[in-house]
Design an enzyme around this catalytic site. Structure first.
Site, short mmCIF file in Angstrom:
data_model
loop_
_atom_site.label_atom_id
_atom_site.label_comp_id
_atom_site.label_asym_id
_atom_site.label_seq_id
_atom_site.Cartn_x
_atom_site.Cartn_y
_atom_site.Cartn_z
N SER A 51 -52.68 31.52 86.23
CA SER A 51 -52.54 31.81 84.31
C SER A 51 -50.99 31.27 84.05
O SER A 51 -50.37 32.13 84.74
CB SER A 51 -52.89 32.85 83.15
OG SER A 51 -52.92 32.94 82.26
N ASP B 53 -48.69 32.13 81.62
CA ASP B 53 -49.53 32.69 80.07
C ASP B 53 -46.98 32.57 80.56
O ASP B 53 -47.04 34.16 80.01
CB ASP B 53 -49.62 33.99 80.20
CG ASP B 53 -50.68 33.79 80.74
OD1 ASP B 53 -50.99 32.40 80.24
OD2 ASP B 53 -51.77 34.52 80.62
N LYS C 164 -54.36 27.44 84.00
CA LYS C 164 -54.55 27.91 83.01
C LYS C 164 -53.52 28.36 81.77
O LYS C 164 -52.52 28.70 82.21
CB LYS C 164 -55.98 29.15 82.55
CG LYS C 164 -56.54 29.56 81.86
CD LYS C 164 -56.82 31.00 81.69
CE LYS C 164 -56.73 31.82 82.36
NZ LYS C 164 -55.55 32.41 80.37
N THR C 165 -54.21 27.00 80.34
CA THR C 165 -52.95 27.18 79.64
C THR C 165 -53.14 28.25 78.76
O THR C 165 -54.55 28.82 77.95
CB THR C 165 -51.95 26.02 79.42
OG1 THR C 165 -53.96 25.50 79.03
CG2 THR C 165 -51.67 25.03 80.32
N HIS C 166 -51.97 28.65 77.64
CA HIS C 166 -52.27 29.33 75.81
C HIS C 166 -51.65 28.38 75.77
O HIS C 166 -49.58 28.84 75.44
CB HIS C 166 -51.74 30.52 75.98
CG HIS C 166 -53.46 31.88 76.39
ND1 HIS C 166 -53.84 31.88 75.87
CD2 HIS C 166 -52.92 32.43 77.81
CE1 HIS C 166 -55.45 32.51 76.52
NE2 HIS C 166 -54.81 33.11 77.36
N LYS D 215 -60.37 30.11 73.68
CA LYS D 215 -61.61 30.51 73.19
C LYS D 215 -61.89 30.45 71.44
O LYS D 215 -61.71 31.84 70.43
CB LYS D 215 -61.44 32.17 73.55
CG LYS D 215 -61.15 32.95 74.98
CD LYS D 215 -60.65 34.11 74.53
CE LYS D 215 -60.10 35.26 76.39
NZ LYS D 215 -58.69 34.39 76.76
N ASP E 186 -64.81 30.15 66.25
CA ASP E 186 -65.10 30.37 64.46
C ASP E 186 -66.33 29.82 64.15
O ASP E 186 -67.03 29.43 65.34
CB ASP E 186 -63.78 29.76 63.63
CG ASP E 186 -63.63 30.27 62.04
OD1 ASP E 186 -64.67 30.71 61.48
OD2 ASP E 186 -62.53 31.30 62.41
N GLN F 84 -57.83 44.92 82.83
CA GLN F 84 -57.76 45.84 84.30
C GLN F 84 -58.19 44.65 84.94
O GLN F 84 -58.57 44.20 85.25
CB GLN F 84 -59.48 46.79 83.66
CG GLN F 84 -58.99 47.66 82.46
CD GLN F 84 -60.74 47.90 82.16
OE1 GLN F 84 -61.24 49.11 82.64
NE2 GLN F 84 -61.89 46.85 81.98
N GLY G 20 -52.66 35.58 86.60
CA GLY G 20 -51.59 35.31 85.76
C GLY G 20 -50.72 35.81 86.06
O GLY G 20 -49.87 35.66 87.06
#
Ligand code: S5P
Length: 258
Positions: free
Chosen positions: A36, A38, A60-62, A93, A96, A210, A229
């Site tokens: 990740s 981040d 994995k990206t944000h 994620k 909506d 956690q 991450g």
């Protein structure tokens, strides 16, 4: 005792092309590790993925935490993905109503659907979210993971919600490739279980995250892939730490082979 088929055998059973591709990469690189990335600066992310790229099946990206986002960054990220043979998973994620997530996935400044192989969604808002993401993702041969459980303390996901999410995944295997989860939720070998909240030592951070160990997540709980991450990104020796996570998760999986 949990028994698993090899990544190759599982890949052969898949009709979803994205899952097949991912199992192929996992087998070839002997890696069920996702890093990740981040970081908030594009250069930090590119440097990280160039180092860990050979050891991961996916990054994995944000994308919305990157402060100097540009199309050039995406071009370079895609080059890295090709160079080191990993997939890109944007951890947005989506949650909506259908019409909104469709715009979020396809539009804005990030145009996620143009570069991310895999995305994820919370099905909290109902069937529309998945239907909308599918409208865009299916024809581009993209994959989607459903958030069925979370790693954070006090999260409000119930057993009923998790079970309903599993059902949705099993009914939408043309687009859904598996779960973000903490436990093995489905016996279907073509669905992937990806688990975040992993460090080499069990523990927590000061904001509710956690951590479980790779062995606990893969061999005891029967998940397939670890998402790491800070355990890697904050390490003084990123490459060797990534290798340690990779080996630990891969060896744990191999112990379960039939
Ligand atoms: O339940 C979850 C789901 C996700 S996708 N718990 C998580 O921590 N994540 C993500 O995994 C989170 O957004 C972060 O990007 C990563 C965990 O990061 P770490 O630094 O705690 O390993």
């Amino acid at each position: 005792q949990i028994k698993k088929l090899s990544f190759t055998e599982r890949g052969k059973l898949c009709t979803n092309q994205m899952t097949k591709k991912l199992f192929g990469i996992m087998e070839e690189k002997k890696s069920n590790l996702v890093v990740s990335a981040d970081f908030t600066q594009s250069q930090q992310i590119l440097e990280l993925v160039d180092k860990v790229g050979p050891h991961v099946c996916m990054v994995k990206t944000h994308i919305d935490i990157v402060e100097d986002f540009s199309q050039d960054f995406i071009t370079k990220l895609l080059q890295m993905a090709q160079k080191h043979k990993f997939l890109l998973f944007e951890d947005r994620k989506y949650a909506d109503i259908g019409n909104t997530v469709k715009l979020q996935y396809n539009n804005g400044i990030y145009h996620v659907s143009s570069w991310a192989d895999i995305i994820n969604a919370h099905c909290i808002s109902g069937l529309g979210v998945l239907a909308a993401l599918k409208q865009i993702g299916l024809e581009k041969n993209k994959g989607c993971l459903l958030v069925a459980e979370m790693s954070s303390t006090g999260n409000m996901i119930t057993a009923e919600y998790t079970a309903a999410t599993v059902k949705l995944a099993e009914e939408n295997k043309d687009f859904v490739i598996g779960f973000i989860c903490q436990n093995r939720l489905s016996d279907d070998p073509t669905l992937l279980h990806l688990t975040p909240g992993v460090q080499l030592k069990k523990g927590s951070d000061d904001l509710g995250q956690q951590y479980l160990t790779p062995e606990e997540v893969i061999s005891k709980r029967g998940n397939d892939v670890i998402i790491v991450g800070r355990g890697i990104t904050q390490s003084a020796d990123v490459i060797n730490t990534a290798i340690a996570y990779k080996q630990s998760a891969y060896n744990a999986y191999c112990q379960l082979l039939q």
